[in-house]
Design an enzyme around this catalytic site. Structure first.
Site, short mmCIF file in Angstrom:
data_model
loop_
_atom_site.label_atom_id
_atom_site.label_comp_id
_atom_site.label_asym_id
_atom_site.label_seq_id
_atom_site.Cartn_x
_atom_site.Cartn_y
_atom_site.Cartn_z
N LYS A 101 -72.20 -51.96 46.33
CA LYS A 101 -72.99 -53.81 46.62
C LYS A 101 -72.75 -54.48 44.98
CE LYS A 101 -74.01 -51.05 50.65
NZ LYS A 101 -73.61 -49.88 50.51
N LYS A 380 -80.84 -77.38 86.14
CA LYS A 380 -81.39 -76.88 84.28
C LYS A 380 -81.77 -78.02 83.31
CE LYS A 380 -81.57 -74.13 80.20
NZ LYS A 380 -82.65 -73.16 80.10
N SER A 410 -93.29 -65.83 80.05
CA SER A 410 -94.45 -66.74 79.77
C SER A 410 -94.77 -67.38 81.59
CB SER A 410 -94.51 -68.05 78.64
OG SER A 410 -93.05 -69.12 79.06
#
Length: 483
Positions: A101, A380, A410
């Site tokens: 790393k 849309k 929602s």
């Protein structure tokens, strides 16, 4: 000189294996039969014996070795002296990936020279954050390769890796960026995860890249799901780690042999399945718990529904993640979903079906064909040219329309679509969704004049998955506590 990619492919074919072994002198993992790690004077000798045992047990069963430099440096000068000895013991026909790393830009040139010229390793792991300049000194060696870390399994890393939102997480941006650093033969990807969906998303962004998988072994791991998501269409392109506990066993060879065969049984199916669509089969006994048990399990196994800790764009952590966009590519599950919707719609009265763009349009189309009702949809956005229609399709004012959406979170998108339909003289009484996130959303729609119906609720999904053993106690409890 043979390059890393060719060397790896030759090893894969020779040993018929995608497995990689970590050669890490970790005193805490040292099996007791090799000695005690408590004596500093003998620990190096004990660790050396153990690592040589691992190599002897696995050299004909794996495609690569991956020593982690940190374990050697942690042992001081003796550990750094041990590393060349272990590298020398690895058969030259098997590639070595040095796990570092590495992230220090200033030392990259000399470090590349040390590991590639002096230690003769074949590849190295790098951190992505310094950018392409970090990789450049390593890529000057055309026969070597780098693995760029894009994702880790550490829970605390989620806030970074999945920032700013799950639809466009940072880890996928890392994958996209590193693809520009070099060829697939030289630049590969490292992915630490036990979530098949993460591997699948990386694979979809980089179908041509080799993936080094890490940390895939945990409670509840379904190996077939890991393979389905991580392998490429030819059944290759993925290196898998041997579980650490296998390496501590006296029967390491037998355990790894069994794992290799299990992996290969899945691998051989991948190319043929890529020519068509995968077929899912239930792996739990039929129960009376829920009429859509198979559908729930299939959605989970395909990575469409996940449970864990997922950071949203708002910064809030959700106990689940739902992505139904891939169902249209799997006719088997798409047909089941259409059938489940149809069971709800047949109890309602309406003249036309309206799908909410864009996620529910394929579903509305399928329902229109299945139930023989005409389909329309609210746009849309309204075009600034042409007919500038707010609703596409033929309809008559006064007709009743049932609105179809995919997920009820929602209720905003469903109600906005219904209002557009109503503005043209249509009637909307019912809204049908596939998954209800609950939390009172149906009541909110009722207050606005709509009856809401759902095929499934998140609670039903979580309970079914938990009963089937797909969710751990921790995952299920986190969902209950958060929902």
């Amino acid at each position: 000189m043979i390059n890393f990619s060719d060397k790896l492919q030759t090893a894969i074919e020779r040993n018929n294996s995608l497995l990689c072994v970590g050669l890490d002198p970790d005193p805490e993992a040292l099996p007791s039969r090799f000695g005690t790690p408590n004596n500093p004077a003998t620990v190096i000798a004990h660790l050396t014996d153990w690592l040589h045992f691992i190599i002897a047990q696995t050299s004909e069963l794996v495609c690569a070795y991956k020593p982690t430099l940190g374990f050697y440096t942690a042992l001081g000068a003796e550990g750094l002296n041990l590393l060349p000895q272990i590298l020398q013991a690895i058969p030259r026909c098997l590639p070595v990936i040095l796990d570092v790393k590495h992230s220090d830009l200033n030392s990259s040139t000399v470090f590349a020279q040390t590991i590639f010229e002096r230690w003769q390793v074949d590849a190295v792991t790098l951190s992505p954050y310094p950018g392409q300049d970090l990789a450049a000194p390593f890529l000057l060696y055309p026969d070597k390769a780098v693995f760029v870390l894009c994702h880790t399994s550490n829970p605390a890393a989620q806030v970074l890796q999945h920032y700013p939102k799950n639809d466009a997480p940072l880890y996928l941006q890392v994958v996209k960026e590193t693809r520009t650093w070099g060829t697939p033969e030289q630049v590969a990807i490292e992915v630490g995860t036990n979530t098949p969906e993460v591997l699948g998303r990386v694979r979809s962004v980089a179908p041509e890249r080799l993936i080094l998988a890490r940390s895939i072994w945990s409670e509840g791991t379904v190996l077939a799901n890991i393979l389905q998501n991580g392998l490429n269409s030819q059944g290759d392109g993925l290196i898998l780690p041997v579980p650490q506990d296998y390496l501590s066993s006296e029967n390491a060879g037998s355990l790894i042999l069994g794992l290799r065969e299990t992996i290969n049984q899945v691998r051989i199916r991948i190319p043929s399945e890529a020519q068509a669509c995968p077929v899912w089969f239930p792996d739990v006994p039929a129960t009376d718990a829920h009429p859509h048990t198979d559908l729930i399990l299939q959605l989970y196994d395909l990575g469409c529904i996940m449970f864990g800790e997922y950071v949203q764009a708002s910064g809030e952590t959700f106990p689940y993640y739902v992505d139904l966009r891939t169902i249209i590519s799997n006719p088997q599950i798409f047909d089941k979903i259409i059938g489940a919707y149809a069971e709800v719609l047949t109890t309602l009265k309406f003249d036309r079906i309206a799908g909410i763009p864009y996620g529910a349009l394929p579903t509305a189309t399928g329902l229109s064909l299945r139930l023989n009702y005409p389909m329309i949809f609210p746009r849309k956005e309204v075009k600034a040219h042409g007919t500038r229609r707010l609703v596409e399709g033929h309809f008559n004012p006064g007709e009743t329309v049932v609105v179809v959406d995919d997920i009820l979170i929602s209720g905003k998108s469903a109600m906005e679509g219904a209002q557009k339909l109503q503005s043209t003289g249509l009637k909307v009484e019912d809204i049908v969704v596939f998954i209800d996130h609950e939390k009172g959303v149906k009541d909110r729609l009722k207050m606005n004049g709509y009856r809401a119906h759902s095929v499934l609720t998140l609670s039903e999904i979580a309970e079914t998955l938990y009963d089937a053993g797909r969710l751990t106690d921790r995952q299920f409890q986190f969902f209950k506590d958060s929902h």
